[in-house]
Design a protein around this motif. Structure first.
Motif, mmCIF file in Angstrom:
data_model
loop_
_atom_site.group_PDB
_atom_site.id
_atom_site.type_symbol
_atom_site.label_atom_id
_atom_site.label_comp_id
_atom_site.label_asym_id
_atom_site.label_seq_id
_atom_site.Cartn_x
_atom_site.Cartn_y
_atom_site.Cartn_z
ATOM 1 N N ILE A 143 11.862 22.154 12.608
ATOM 2 C CA ILE A 143 10.756 21.349 13.125
ATOM 3 C C ILE A 143 9.633 21.248 12.107
ATOM 4 O O ILE A 143 9.068 20.168 11.880
ATOM 5 N N PHE A 144 9.300 22.365 11.481
ATOM 6 C CA PHE A 144 8.250 22.368 10.454
ATOM 7 C C PHE A 144 8.612 21.450 9.297
ATOM 8 O O PHE A 144 7.784 20.657 8.820
ATOM 9 N N THR A 145 9.853 21.537 8.840
ATOM 10 C CA THR A 145 10.304 20.713 7.715
ATOM 11 C C THR A 145 10.218 19.231 8.043
ATOM 12 O O THR A 145 9.658 18.437 7.273
ATOM 13 N N LEU A 146 10.771 18.842 9.186
ATOM 14 C CA LEU A 146 10.773 17.431 9.567
ATOM 15 C C LEU A 146 9.353 16.913 9.798
ATOM 16 O O LEU A 146 9.036 15.767 9.451
ATOM 17 N N ALA A 147 8.483 17.762 10.355
ATOM 18 C CA ALA A 147 7.098 17.346 10.605
ATOM 19 C C ALA A 147 6.346 17.126 9.291
ATOM 20 O O ALA A 147 5.646 16.116 9.125
ATOM 21 N N VAL A 148 6.495 18.060 8.355
ATOM 22 C CA VAL A 148 5.816 17.916 7.055
ATOM 23 C C VAL A 148 6.344 16.701 6.307
ATOM 24 O O VAL A 148 5.565 15.944 5.701
ATOM 25 N N GLU A 149 7.652 16.491 6.358
ATOM 26 C CA GLU A 149 8.231 15.335 5.679
ATOM 27 C C GLU A 149 7.765 14.025 6.302
ATOM 28 O O GLU A 149 7.539 13.036 5.587
ATOM 29 N N LEU A 150 7.600 13.998 7.606
ATOM 30 C CA LEU A 150 7.109 12.795 8.280
ATOM 31 C C LEU A 150 5.669 12.490 7.875
ATOM 32 O O LEU A 150 5.342 11.348 7.528
ATOM 33 N N VAL A 151 4.822 13.503 7.890
ATOM 34 C CA VAL A 151 3.422 13.309 7.479
ATOM 35 C C VAL A 151 3.352 12.919 6.007
ATOM 36 O O VAL A 151 2.586 12.023 5.618
ATOM 37 N N GLY A 152 4.165 13.577 5.177
ATOM 38 C CA GLY A 152 4.193 13.238 3.758
ATOM 39 C C GLY A 152 4.633 11.808 3.516
ATOM 40 O O GLY A 152 4.083 11.121 2.653
ATOM 41 N N ALA A 153 5.613 11.351 4.288
ATOM 42 C CA ALA A 153 6.085 9.964 4.151
ATOM 43 C C ALA A 153 4.980 8.972 4.492
ATOM 44 O O ALA A 153 4.834 7.929 3.834
ATOM 45 N N LEU A 154 4.182 9.282 5.514
ATOM 46 C CA LEU A 154 3.072 8.395 5.889
ATOM 47 C C LEU A 154 2.028 8.308 4.777
ATOM 48 O O LEU A 154 1.526 7.219 4.467
ATOM 49 N N PHE A 155 1.704 9.438 4.173
ATOM 50 C CA PHE A 155 0.732 9.431 3.077
ATOM 51 C C PHE A 155 1.287 8.711 1.843
ATOM 52 O O PHE A 155 0.566 7.981 1.160
ATOM 53 N N ILE A 156 2.567 8.929 1.553
ATOM 54 C CA ILE A 156 3.184 8.237 0.414
ATOM 55 C C ILE A 156 3.183 6.737 0.660
ATOM 56 O O ILE A 156 2.895 5.938 -0.250
ATOM 57 N N TYR A 157 3.479 6.346 1.892
ATOM 58 C CA TYR A 157 3.468 4.917 2.240
ATOM 59 C C TYR A 157 2.082 4.316 2.031
ATOM 60 O O TYR A 157 1.953 3.196 1.518
ATOM 61 N N SER A 158 1.045 5.058 2.410
ATOM 62 C CA SER A 158 -0.321 4.551 2.221
ATOM 63 C C SER A 158 -0.688 4.423 0.745
ATOM 64 O O SER A 158 -1.552 3.621 0.385
ATOM 65 N N SER A 159 -0.030 5.202 -0.121
ATOM 66 C CA SER A 159 -0.354 5.154 -1.551
ATOM 67 C C SER A 159 0.340 4.015 -2.281
ATOM 68 O O SER A 159 -0.058 3.660 -3.394
ATOM 69 N N ILE A 160 1.385 3.438 -1.672
ATOM 70 C CA ILE A 160 2.141 2.368 -2.355
ATOM 71 C C ILE A 160 2.118 1.063 -1.572
ATOM 72 O O ILE A 160 2.778 0.092 -1.964
ATOM 73 N N ILE A 161 1.358 1.034 -0.466
ATOM 74 C CA ILE A 161 1.415 -0.127 0.420
ATOM 75 C C ILE A 161 0.967 -1.406 -0.287
ATOM 76 O O ILE A 161 1.415 -2.508 0.049
ATOM 77 N N GLU A 162 0.099 -1.280 -1.287
ATOM 78 C CA GLU A 162 -0.384 -2.453 -2.006
ATOM 79 C C GLU A 162 0.381 -2.703 -3.297
ATOM 80 O O GLU A 162 -0.005 -3.555 -4.091
ATOM 81 N N ASN A 163 1.450 -1.961 -3.518
ATOM 82 C CA ASN A 163 2.256 -2.129 -4.726
ATOM 83 C C ASN A 163 3.328 -3.196 -4.469
ATOM 84 O O ASN A 163 4.269 -2.961 -3.702
ATOM 85 N N PRO A 164 3.198 -4.367 -5.094
ATOM 86 C CA PRO A 164 4.148 -5.459 -4.800
ATOM 87 C C PRO A 164 5.520 -5.260 -5.433
ATOM 88 O O PRO A 164 6.486 -5.914 -5.037
#
Length: 580
Positions: A251-272
């Motif tokens: 549960i800890f692993t999947l939760a951290v990976e989910l939060v990390g994916a959201l932050f990574i997505y926010s860092s590349i959202i404007e990258n065309p």
């Protein structure tokens, strides 16, 4: 009993049918895969599985078995209901189009169903074979071989791949190393990359942990043998809470990976330039937390698309550090802060003079902090007039130095071309790779606690003390002996690996380059001076074996094979050996 035995054989037959459908569906990119009869066959298979599970449920006598079958029935029922809803919502459209809408739903459900059946199969192995070390090593070996064959499927690659390269990639993924002989971004399709990330996830947490998670979640209990296996892998001292610990790890692993994916997505959202941004975010989040170092970008983080994306790099660093610390350290630290906050707001609580932060946590945190801060400062100074000149701002230089200090322990992401680095920097990175992360984490290397104990023992011997004392605790002689055994085995294995590669490679090959790759392979780092793709066939097998030994730990295997169940109740006369 005979009826249940026959049902079990039929169950395994259906498992094989499901596996063949999954392999055919994803592995072969034929036009037939997209026509209506193929989708109808998947639906018929799902209905047949539901009918068989229903029949088995009413004929089983053991409650634990019936509970697993009931879970299978719920999954298959949900799958078919979701397909029916999809058909109803799109009823005005042509039938062949609606079937193509249903196809991903059926495929995803059958894959999940098969994974559950795979976990049941692993549990069956527990009952057959007892030795935890052999089960642990065997699970990794089987996972590597399955991954290699899956990566050879036509739909997994853009061209073709040899068995050696597929085995190398699968081993690198399962051992969360990151060394590659083919480009993950260009030579593998989305399906191939998905296979790689699943192998990374299973290898990072461990298939035994996943098995115990499913056993605890679906059955609410597990066998004593499973407890021994899982306890050794997740470094849990007792058997009482081992399955709940496995549940917490997943549960800890999947939760951290989910939060990390959201932050990574926010860092590349404007990258065309980056396509499939959500997939990119999930892939790199899992790869970073599991300290794997695989990337879907050509050249990895060194790619100009993200090379100067410092926000993304700090997210990856945080994910790497969390994965490299291990769940035991994170849970222990969280428990400390939870107690501290409760005592802060509730004045009625009387603080008990009981240590919450364990000695192991203190050693790991202090060692990690020293290596990260010291490594960043050293690389900032040594590379200031070299690779750091590519960054215009002070923040960019600090980020690059910090990333180069974090990634070798043991993620393998490269934001700097190691071939352009100076020799002192490369030697220091080899040192960081050799130490690696922390015990019971996704990282490799000899581990921070091993390095700390060896260093503390040197200081104790120099001061004339016969034992190590730290933070009001005395460290056992067994821990110190084990630390030096791990040091010796690691250097012997890496030395043999270097020798093997030098034998099979042409004369004139740089020893520093070979040593860098071998240290990276043993410590499951994945950093490279662009030498791995040029390896000869025999050298690839040397590196494969080095990665595998580095991941499973040769000492763990030797202990599992050579440990005696009986204790020695006698002692030989003691004699000192001259050491100078």
């Amino acid at each position: 009993m005979k009826k249940e035995s026959l049902l079990n054989y039929l169950y395994r037959f259906f498992d094989i049918i499901v596996l063949l459908f999954i392999v055919f569906d994803f592995g072969y990119d034929f036009q037939d895969n997209y026509n209506s009869p193929h989708v109808i066959a998947l639906i018929v298979l799902s209905v047949g599985l539901l009918g068989f599970n229903s029949f088995k449920y009413y004929n089983y006598t053991f409650k634990s078995n019936k509970k697993v079958v009931l879970i299978n029935m719920i999954i298959l029922s949900f799958l078919l209901v979701l397909s029916a809803i999809t058909w109803f919502v799109n009823s005005t459209l042509p039938s062949y189009y609606v079937l193509q809408k249903i196809k991903p739903v059926i495929e995803g459900g059958l894959i999940f169903y098969f994974l559950l059946r795979l976990m049941v199969f692993v549990r069956h192995i527990y009952d057959i074979y007892f030795n935890p070390a052999i089960v642990f090593v065997g699970s990794f070996m089987i996972l590597v071989l399955i991954g290699a064959f899956l990566l050879m499927l036509p739909s997994a690659t853009t061209g073709s791949i040899t068995f050696t390269n597929a085995l190398f990639t699968a081993t690198s993924a399962v051992c969360v190393t990151g060394l590659t002989v083919v480009d993950t971004a260009e030579d593998f399709t989305i399906i191939g990359q998905s296979i790689i990330i699943v192998l990374i996830q299973l290898g990072g947490i461990g298939i035994l942990t996943f098995t115990s998670f499913f056993a605890f979640f679906f059955r609410g209990s597990s066998s004593f043998k499973e407890g021994l296996n899982t306890r050794d892998f997740i470094a849990n001292e007792g058997l009482r809470d081992v399955f709940r610990a496995a549940l917490n790890v997943v549960i800890f692993t999947l939760a951290v990976e989910l939060v990390g994916a959201l932050f990574i997505y926010s860092s590349i959202i404007e990258n065309p330039i980056i396509e499939h941004k959500l997939y990119f975010s999930i892939f790199h989040s899992i790869s970073a937390f599991c300290n794997a170092g695989f990337s879907t970008l050509p050249g990895g983080i060194l790619n100009t698309t993200v090379k100067f994306n410092y926000y993304l790099q700090w997210i990856l660093m945080l994910m790497i550090i969390l994965g490299g610390l291990g769940h035991n350290i994170v849970f222990n630290f969280f428990q400390y802060w939870k107690t501290y906050v409760f005592e802060l707001f509730d004045k009625k609580i009387i603080h008990k003079k009981v240590r919450i932060i364990t000695l192991n946590t203190r050693i790991v945190l202090y060692t990690t902090f020293i290596l990260l801060v010291g490594g960043s400062i050293f690389l900032y100074i040594s590379e200031y007039n070299h690779t750091l000149l590519q960054h215009d701002t002070v923040f960019g230089k600090i980020t690059a130095a910090a990333f180069n200090a974090v990634s070798p322990r043991t993620a393998g992401f490269s934001a700097t071309d190691y071939a352009e680095m100076g020799v002192p920097s490369l030697l220091f990175i080899i040192f960081l790779m050799w130490i690696g992360g922390s015990p019971a984490s996704t990282a490799g290397g000899i581990k921070t606690s091993t390095f700390a104990l060896a260093t503390l023992n040197i200081v104790a011997v120099a001061r004339g003390k016969g034992r190590i004392q730290l933070f009001g605790r005395r460290i056992s002689a067994d821990s110190t002996s084990r630390a030096f055994a791990i040091l010796s085995i690691s250097l012997i294995t890496i030395g043999l690996s270097i020798m093997g590669v030098l034998i099979f490679e042409p004369e004139g090959t740089s020893i520093l380059t070979v040593a860098f790759e071998c240290f990276s392979a043993y410590s499951t780092v994945g950093s490279s001076i662009n030498f791995t793709p040029t390896l000869s066939e025999p050298s690839k097998f040397v590196i494969i074996l080095t990665m595998f030994i580095g991941r499973i730990g040769m000492l763990n295997l030797m202990v599992g094979l050579l440990r005696r169940l009986n204790h020695q109740f006698y002692e030989y006369p003691r004699e000192n050996i001259l050491i100078n």
